[in-house]
Design an enzyme around this catalytic site. Structure first.
Site, mmCIF file in Angstrom:
data_model
loop_
_atom_site.group_PDB
_atom_site.id
_atom_site.type_symbol
_atom_site.label_atom_id
_atom_site.label_comp_id
_atom_site.label_asym_id
_atom_site.label_seq_id
_atom_site.Cartn_x
_atom_site.Cartn_y
_atom_site.Cartn_z
ATOM 1 N N ASP A 102 -2.473 -1.167 10.204
ATOM 2 C CA ASP A 102 -2.686 -1.146 8.756
ATOM 3 C C ASP A 102 -3.464 -2.364 8.251
ATOM 4 O OD1 ASP A 102 -1.383 1.248 8.322
ATOM 5 O OD2 ASP A 102 0.545 0.315 7.840
ATOM 6 N N LYS B 230 0.852 -1.206 0.000
ATOM 7 C CA LYS B 230 0.000 0.000 0.000
ATOM 8 C C LYS B 230 0.874 1.238 0.000
ATOM 9 C CE LYS B 230 0.824 1.383 4.463
ATOM 10 N NZ LYS B 230 1.584 2.574 4.819
HETATM 11 O O1 C5P Z 1 -0.336 -0.904 15.079
HETATM 12 P P1 C5P Z 1 1.104 -0.954 14.745
HETATM 13 O O2 C5P Z 1 1.801 -2.140 15.383
HETATM 14 O O3 C5P Z 1 1.391 -0.860 13.292
HETATM 15 O O4 C5P Z 1 1.746 0.328 15.393
HETATM 16 C C1 C5P Z 1 3.126 0.509 15.598
HETATM 17 C C2 C5P Z 1 3.343 1.724 16.475
HETATM 18 O O5 C5P Z 1 2.982 2.912 15.762
HETATM 19 C C3 C5P Z 1 2.486 1.754 17.725
HETATM 20 O O6 C5P Z 1 3.141 1.113 18.804
HETATM 21 C C4 C5P Z 1 2.304 3.225 17.983
HETATM 22 O O7 C5P Z 1 3.430 3.735 18.653
HETATM 23 C C5 C5P Z 1 2.315 3.844 16.604
HETATM 24 N N1 C5P Z 1 0.968 4.119 16.066
HETATM 25 C C6 C5P Z 1 0.253 5.185 16.556
HETATM 26 N N2 C5P Z 1 -1.009 5.430 16.059
HETATM 27 C C7 C5P Z 1 -1.529 4.657 15.077
HETATM 28 C C8 C5P Z 1 -0.793 3.579 14.550
HETATM 29 C C9 C5P Z 1 0.463 3.325 15.065
HETATM 30 O O8 C5P Z 1 0.710 5.911 17.442
HETATM 31 N N3 C5P Z 1 -2.756 4.932 14.610
#
Ligand code: C5P
Length: 308
Positions: free
Chosen positions: A148, A21
């Protein structure tokens, strides 16, 4: 369980393509009590794809992941393994699985490769095991795996809000050629969010134009191009100056727009013509030794087919 079986009783498999993406628009809004940020993003798949093959192992309970990329973790750190075990738990099944992934989407690149693989695993197992889950069921199962992941059930394009779990499908009419350029390093998403959060004094509200798009089901590339932006660009400008250099070079070589995807490290240029896109890939990407691809922003969604 109604898994597909060949005449010899050995389970047939499914093959599924997992596209990358890009974020055409990425606004990072307020920080939430759970530590995540609320987002507003227009996401679109591009035709750089991992390929997964999934098979039931009749005499095992293990989930075995193999890959052509030796640097890919194949244990529970991998979202494919985590997605598969969530599916088996939720379905109440204890069968083993053999999953092979041909990795083409680079990691730590802002291209959602791990998340796409996870969503593909859920879609593939839903099909293979005859689970009959709806898209809503799959979103609910996939959301805790990563912010995502839900988007990929709506591919090729969607507006993503909340932490990433609120997705509405939107169609982007027409086509562009995306040039993807990734300088030779990864950016850790968690670090990038922390940096963005510490660097800014206030959160810029969502523009009227984005509020308008939120209510639409179809937009054209002409509508989207003037609106492309990514809040991580400012946050990473001093730590990763190369992003701005690549963006500028893509525009100099004919991109209608260029921007960082996700929290990096891939910069995306959007071109009308394939020939211009190929030239820019060579000059801005390949000549510098960067990973560089040209891919149509077509209709890449999670596509499942039988395999033997
Ligand atoms: O959900 P994911 O594991 O991809 O997120 C990785 C990090 O990115 C999270 O630990 C957080 O610190 C940050 N994040 C965030 N807000 C989001 C998505 C991710 O702060 N909407």
């Amino acid at each position: 369980m109604t898994e597909r079986r060949a005449a010899d009783g050995i389970s047939e498999g499914v093959q599924i393509r997992a596209p990358a993406k890009v974020n055409l628009i990425l606004r990072v809004l307020d920080r939430r009590p759970d530590g995540y940020h609320n987002l507003w993003s227009l996401m679109h798949t591009v035709a750089v794809e991992d390929r997964l093959r999934l098979r039931v192992l009749p005499d095992s309970k293990a989930i075995q992941l193999t890959s052509d990329d030796p640097s890919l973790p194949t244990d529970a750190r991998n979202l494919i393994v985590r997605a598969a075990s969530r599916v088996m738990d939720r379905a109440g099944l204890t069968r083993g699985l053999a999953i092979d992934v041909a990795k083409r989407i680079p990691m730590g690149a802002g291209l959602g490769g791990g998340s796409s693989d996870a969503a593909a695993t859920v879609v593939g197992l839903n099909h293979l095991l005859g689970l009959g889950w709806s898209r809503g069921d799959m979103v609910q199962l996939g959301a805790p795996l990563g912010s995502d992941v839900p988007f990929f059930f709506f591919a090729p394009s969607g507006i993503v809000r909340g932490r990433g779990e609120e997705v509405t499908a939107i169609r982007v009419t027409g086509q562009r050629w995306a040039v993807l350029i990734r300088p030779g390093f990864a950016v850790e998403t968690k670090w990038a969010y922390a940096r963005l959060s510490s660097m800014r004094k206030n959160v810029r509200p969502l523009s009227a134009a984005l509020n308008e798009i939120s209510a639409k089901r179809t937009v054209s590339w002409e509508d989207v191009i003037p609106l492309v932006e990514n809040d991580f660009e400012d946050a990473l400008a001093t730590s990763h100056g190369v992003f701005r250099e690549i963006k500028q070079a893509l525009i100099t070589h004919g991109a209608q727009a260029a921007l960082l995807s996700g929290s990096g490290s891939t910069v995306v240029g959007l071109f009308r013509s394939e020939a211009d896109a190929i030239r820019a890939r060579e000059l801005v990407g390949t000549a510098q030794g960067y990973w560089a691809r040209v891919a149509p922003t077509g209709s890449s969604s999670l596509a499942c087919s039988e395999s033997s």
